[in-house]
Design an enzyme around this catalytic site. Structure first.
Site, short mmCIF file in Angstrom:
data_model
loop_
_atom_site.label_atom_id
_atom_site.label_comp_id
_atom_site.label_asym_id
_atom_site.label_seq_id
_atom_site.Cartn_x
_atom_site.Cartn_y
_atom_site.Cartn_z
N CYS A 1 8.68 -2.14 2.35
CA CYS A 1 7.60 -1.20 2.64
C CYS A 1 6.64 -1.76 3.69
O CYS A 1 6.08 -2.84 3.51
CB CYS A 1 6.84 -0.90 1.36
SG CYS A 1 5.33 0.05 1.59
N TRP B 1 10.45 2.48 -7.78
CA TRP B 1 10.50 1.04 -7.56
C TRP B 1 10.83 0.32 -8.86
O TRP B 1 10.25 0.62 -9.89
CB TRP B 1 9.16 0.52 -7.04
CG TRP B 1 8.75 1.01 -5.69
CD1 TRP B 1 7.69 1.82 -5.40
CD2 TRP B 1 9.37 0.70 -4.42
NE1 TRP B 1 7.61 2.04 -4.05
CE2 TRP B 1 8.62 1.37 -3.42
CE3 TRP B 1 10.47 -0.06 -4.05
CZ2 TRP B 1 8.95 1.29 -2.07
CZ3 TRP B 1 10.80 -0.13 -2.70
CH2 TRP B 1 10.05 0.53 -1.73
N LYS C 1 1.70 9.47 -7.54
CA LYS C 1 2.81 8.66 -7.05
C LYS C 1 2.63 7.20 -7.44
O LYS C 1 1.51 6.71 -7.60
CB LYS C 1 2.92 8.79 -5.53
CG LYS C 1 3.34 10.17 -5.06
CD LYS C 1 3.49 10.22 -3.55
CE LYS C 1 4.68 9.41 -3.08
NZ LYS C 1 4.92 9.53 -1.62
N VAL C 2 3.75 6.52 -7.57
CA VAL C 2 3.77 5.09 -7.91
C VAL C 2 4.18 4.35 -6.66
O VAL C 2 5.34 4.38 -6.24
CB VAL C 2 4.74 4.82 -9.07
CG1 VAL C 2 4.90 3.33 -9.31
CG2 VAL C 2 4.25 5.52 -10.33
N THR C 3 3.22 3.68 -6.02
CA THR C 3 3.43 3.08 -4.71
C THR C 3 3.12 1.59 -4.72
O THR C 3 2.48 1.07 -5.64
CB THR C 3 2.53 3.77 -3.66
OG1 THR C 3 1.15 3.58 -4.03
CG2 THR C 3 2.84 5.25 -3.57
N VAL C 4 3.59 0.92 -3.69
CA VAL C 4 3.22 -0.45 -3.41
C VAL C 4 2.40 -0.44 -2.12
O VAL C 4 2.57 0.45 -1.29
CB VAL C 4 4.46 -1.35 -3.24
CG1 VAL C 4 5.10 -1.65 -4.57
CG2 VAL C 4 5.48 -0.73 -2.27
N GLU D 1 -4.36 0.64 -2.12
CA GLU D 1 -4.45 1.10 -0.73
C GLU D 1 -4.37 -0.12 0.19
O GLU D 1 -5.26 -0.95 0.23
CB GLU D 1 -5.76 1.86 -0.50
CG GLU D 1 -6.08 2.17 0.96
CD GLU D 1 -4.93 2.82 1.71
OE1 GLU D 1 -4.55 2.29 2.77
OE2 GLU D 1 -4.41 3.86 1.22
N SER D 2 -3.28 -0.21 0.96
CA SER D 2 -3.01 -1.42 1.74
C SER D 2 -4.09 -1.73 2.77
O SER D 2 -4.44 -2.89 2.97
CB SER D 2 -1.65 -1.29 2.45
OG SER D 2 -1.68 -0.24 3.40
N TYR E 1 7.21 8.43 9.75
CA TYR E 1 7.55 9.17 8.54
C TYR E 1 7.46 10.69 8.77
O TYR E 1 8.28 11.46 8.27
CB TYR E 1 6.64 8.77 7.38
CG TYR E 1 6.90 7.38 6.86
CD1 TYR E 1 7.78 7.17 5.80
CD2 TYR E 1 6.29 6.27 7.43
CE1 TYR E 1 8.04 5.90 5.33
CE2 TYR E 1 6.54 4.99 6.97
CZ TYR E 1 7.42 4.81 5.92
OH TYR E 1 7.68 3.54 5.47
#
Length: 316
Positions: free
Chosen positions: A64, A97, A130-133, A148-149, A195
């Site tokens: 990611c 994930w 949503k399940v995010t990294v 939040e990156s 994207y």
């Protein structure tokens, strides 16, 4: 990809939701507290949490680009001993994930969970979203501080400085307005632009995203004329945020997401910027092309129904 609804996992939800015009819609991050040196509030008044050695844990995917940002800053700031990391596998299957070895994961050392969505429901048993990294996890309070990156890398920039982090300021006060302006265009048309092109469901939506993407790559190439970095004469978060898209571009976005007007290798200055960041201490160790290619080509059946992973390119 699936999502959580009232704390229950629903694996049938689409990986890439679009609106009625076929435009990809990215969901907002859910957890937005802030890690600071002393527990003071974040820049917009977010709840502050004091940085401490080995209190926090970082969950990431090597595939990611958003999670990759946090790994790059963690490496550049020398936070490895202060902030352990767990890596999910590259394949998003029916449970999203996963930590399971059969999906390329390495296991969850904290709780023995099989899937990342279990981390989310530990933090919020009624979670919807949503399940995010990436996920910045607080082991003491068993909760997600932030997912939040763009915010996590700013926390890493200063929060651990008094605990032995390496010197380096990637968001210097004097350059912040310019960094923010570059980040804004790069996020909309490049980081998220690939994207928007790749997940577009209508021709017009795809062409709009693809043209904006390459207009911005041309703009960035011109911006780098006579300079090494995007803002000022130093490495900043603007370079880091762009880097994680550049390093994936020729390997996956060019083909998989139909961003094929040009490759990054066709932009000499952008390619040189990518190589400069890649050569910084610890950064190359954060790049895993097996994870990157496996994730994109095997996790998006609506884009690549055969899930065949190409052997190339020979070099990026």
């Amino acid at each position: 990809m699936g999502r959580l609804i009232d704390g229950q996992w629903h694996g049938e939800e689409p990986v890439a939701p679009t609106d009625d015009k076929g435009d990809f819609q990215r969901a907002d991050s859910t957890f937005r507290d802030w890690l600071t040196a002393d527990g003071a509030a974040g820049p917009d008044g977010q709840r502050g949490v004091a940085a401490k050695a080995d209190r926090f844990h970082l969950y990431v995917s090597l595939a990611c680009p958003w999670a990759h940002r946090t790994l790059v800053v963690r490496a550049l700031k020398g936070l490895e001993a202060l902030l352990p990391v767990t890596v999910v596998g590259p394949v998003m299957a029916e449970h999203g994930w996963s930590f399971l070895p059969e999906y390329g994961g390495t296991g969850d050392p904290l709780y023995g969970f099989d899937h990342l969505h279990q981390i989310y429901t530990t933090a919020d048993p009624e979670m919807t979203g949503k399940v995010t990294v990436p996920v910045l996890w607080d082991k003491a309070e068993r909760r997600i501080v932030n997912n939040e990156s763009s915010e996590i890398i700013r926390m890493f920039n200063t929060a651990f400085d008094a605990l032995g982090a390496r010197e380096g300021d990637f968001y210097p006060v004097a350059l912040r307005d310019e960094i923010d302006a570059v980040n804004d265009r790069v996020y909309k048309t490049v980081n998220n632009g690939v994207y928007r092109a790749g997940f577009a469901k209508q021709q017009a939506a795809y062409e709009k995203a693809a043209r904006a993407l390459f207009e911005s790559l041309e703009w960035l190439e011109e911006r780098l004329d006579g300079r090494e970095w995007l803002v000022g004469d130093v490495l900043t978060e603007a370079d880091i945020r762009l880097f994680t898209t550049l390093i994936r571009f020729d390997a996956v976005y060019h083909g998989h997401f139909k961003c094929n007007w040009r490759r990054i290798v066709d932009y000499p200055r952008l390619h040189a910027l990518m190589e400069r960041v890649l050569a910084l201490p610890g950064v190359a160790d954060t790049v895993d092309f097996d994870h990157i290619k496996t994730h994109y080509y095997r996790s998006h059946p609506e884009v690549n129904p055969t899930r065949i992973v190409p052997i190339g390119p020979e070099r990026v």
